[in-house]
Write an enzyme that holds these catalytic residues in place. Structure first.
Site, PDB file in Angstrom:
ATOM      1  N   ASP A   1      41.601  41.858  35.726  1.00 41.30           N
ATOM      2  CA  ASP A   1      42.914  42.298  36.185  1.00 41.30           C
ATOM      3  C   ASP A   1      43.377  43.477  35.328  1.00 41.30           C
ATOM      4  O   ASP A   1      43.435  43.383  34.098  1.00 41.30           O
ATOM      5  CB  ASP A   1      43.907  41.141  36.070  1.00 41.30           C
ATOM      6  CG  ASP A   1      45.223  41.411  36.796  1.00 41.30           C
ATOM      7  OD1 ASP A   1      45.548  42.599  37.007  1.00 41.30           O
ATOM      8  OD2 ASP A   1      45.914  40.443  37.145  1.00 41.30           O
TER       9      ASP A   1
ATOM     10  N   CYS B   1      45.806  50.071  41.137  1.00 45.55           N
ATOM     11  CA  CYS B   1      45.035  48.848  40.922  1.00 45.55           C
ATOM     12  C   CYS B   1      43.826  48.760  41.850  1.00 45.55           C
ATOM     13  O   CYS B   1      42.813  48.169  41.482  1.00 45.55           O
ATOM     14  CB  CYS B   1      45.924  47.624  41.089  1.00 45.55           C
ATOM     15  SG  CYS B   1      46.841  47.587  42.633  1.00 45.55           S
TER      16      CYS B   1
ATOM     17  N   HIS C   1      49.014  44.477  44.932  1.00 48.22           N
ATOM     18  CA  HIS C   1      48.192  44.403  43.714  1.00 48.22           C
ATOM     19  C   HIS C   1      46.802  43.867  44.025  1.00 48.22           C
ATOM     20  O   HIS C   1      46.645  42.890  44.756  1.00 48.22           O
ATOM     21  CB  HIS C   1      48.856  43.520  42.658  1.00 48.22           C
ATOM     22  CG  HIS C   1      48.160  43.586  41.331  1.00 48.22           C
ATOM     23  ND1 HIS C   1      48.006  44.762  40.632  1.00 48.22           N
ATOM     24  CD2 HIS C   1      47.562  42.628  40.574  1.00 48.22           C
ATOM     25  CE1 HIS C   1      47.369  44.534  39.501  1.00 48.22           C
ATOM     26  NE2 HIS C   1      47.076  43.239  39.455  1.00 48.22           N
TER      27      HIS C   1
END
Length: 271
Positions: free
Chosen positions: A134, A20, A119
Site C-alpha cells: 500500500d 495510487c 484508492h
C-alpha cells in the site's frame, strides 16, 4: 523452486498526489515500469476506442470527458488491466468462478489488487513472502500466509473490491539504472522494510497514548484518514494529465472576472 528476484530487494512506492494506481501497477511488477503519463496515454487510447464505439452505436458522449482517468490522476480498472496486459498479466475479480482456487488458497497465488473508491494498492508475493505494498505505508508490510487470508477477508468485509493477478511476472528490473525510475520508488531489503514498519507502528502507538489520533483498524477509514495528509491539489499534475488527454478539442480557458466595483460606500469615511 523460484529463484530470488531483484537481488532479494523489495520495490515500493510512497503515495504521490492521487497516483495510487501507478504505484499499484509498479509494485505488482516490482519495478518502476510505468509513469502517470504512460497510464494517461493508456487512458486516452481507451477513451478514443470508447468514443468510436459510441459513435458507431449512435450514443451520446462528452468528447472532453474521460471515463478512464480524472485530472488528479485516478485511473480506472480498465487502465490497470491494459497496462498489466502488456506483460500478459490478467486481472480477475476474486469473487468470480474462475478465481475460486484463489479464494480457497490465496497463499498459492502471486498478487492481488485491492480497490475502494479512488484508492488502489497491491498485495504481492516476493521471493516466497507476502507483503502489503500500500503506497500509504512508508514501506512494504510483511504478511504471514495465515494472516493473508484473514486480511483479504477483512478487506472484503469493509467493501473493498479485490482482484487476482495471474500470469508470468517480470523476474528482474534494472535497479541500478537511473533511467528506470519515476521518482516515487525505493528499493528496500526485507529487514529494512521491517525496521521502517516497526518504527512507524511504534510512533502510532506513542501518538495514541499522547492523545494524538491513531489509525483505526478499519482499512477503509485508515485510507481516508491517511489520505487527508496528502496534497489533494497538485496543479502541475492535473495540467500534465489534461494535456495528455487532449486529442482534438482545444483547452477551454476560464478567465476570472477582473472587473472591480469602483463605487464603494464611503459613508464611514465621511462620518
Amino acid at each position: 523452486m523460484e529463484g530470488v528476484s531483484n537481488g532479494g530487494m523489495l520495490y515500493h512506492e510512497v503515495q504521490e498526489s492521487k497516483l495510487c494506481a501507478v504505484h499499484c501497477v509498479n509494485t505488482v511488477l516490482q519495478g518502476p515500469f510505468f509513469s502517470e503519463f504512460d497510464l494517461a496515454a493508456v487512458a486516452s487510447d481507451l477513451d478514443r476506442a470508447e468514443r468510436q464505439m459510441m459513435v458507431q452505436g449512435g450514443g451520446d458522449f462528452v468528447p472532453e470527458q474521460s471515463h478512464n482517468v480524472s485530472l488528479d490522476g485516478d485511473f480506472s480498472i480498465q487502465v490497470l488491466q491494459k497496462a498489466l496486459g502488456v506483460w500478459d498479466l490478467q486481472i480477475i475479480p476474486l469473487d468470480s468462478p474462475v478465481a475460486e482456487p484463489a479464494q480457497i488458497d490465496p497463499e498459492l497465488e502471486s498478487a492481488f489488487i485491492c480497490h475502494l473508491q479512488d484508492h488502489w494498492f497491491c498485495i504481492r508475493k516476493v521471493n516466497g513472502e507476502w507483503y502489503n505494498f500500500d503506497s500509504l505505508k512508508a514501506a512494504p508490510e510483511h504478511l504471514s500466509k495465515f494472516y493473508l487470508s484473514a486480511y483479504l477477508d477483512s478487506l472484503k468485509g469493509f467493501g473493498w473490491s479485490i482482484f487476482l493477478v495471474k500470469g508470468k511476472f517480470p523476474k528482474e528490473c534494472p535497479i541500478s539504472s537511473s533511467e528506470a525510475s519515476n521518482g516515487y520508488g525505493q528499493w528496500l531489503l526485507p529487514e529494512d522494510a521491517e525496521r521502517i514498519t516497526k518504527s512507524c507502528n511504534a510512533a502510532q502507538r506513542t501518538g495514541g497514548r499522547s492523545g494524538q489520533t491513531s489509525w483505526p483498524s478499519d482499512p477503509h477509514r485508515q485510507y481516508e484518514e491517511e489520505g487527508m495528509l496528502l496534497d489533494q491539489e497538485d496543479e502541475d499534475l492535473k495540467a500534465a494529465i489534461a494535456a495528455s488527454l487532449m486529442d482534438s478539442s482545444p483547452a477551454v480557458s476560464n478567465k476570472p472576472d477582473t472587473s472591480e466595483n469602483e463605487n464603494k460606500d464611503k459613508s464611514s469615511a465621511n462620518a
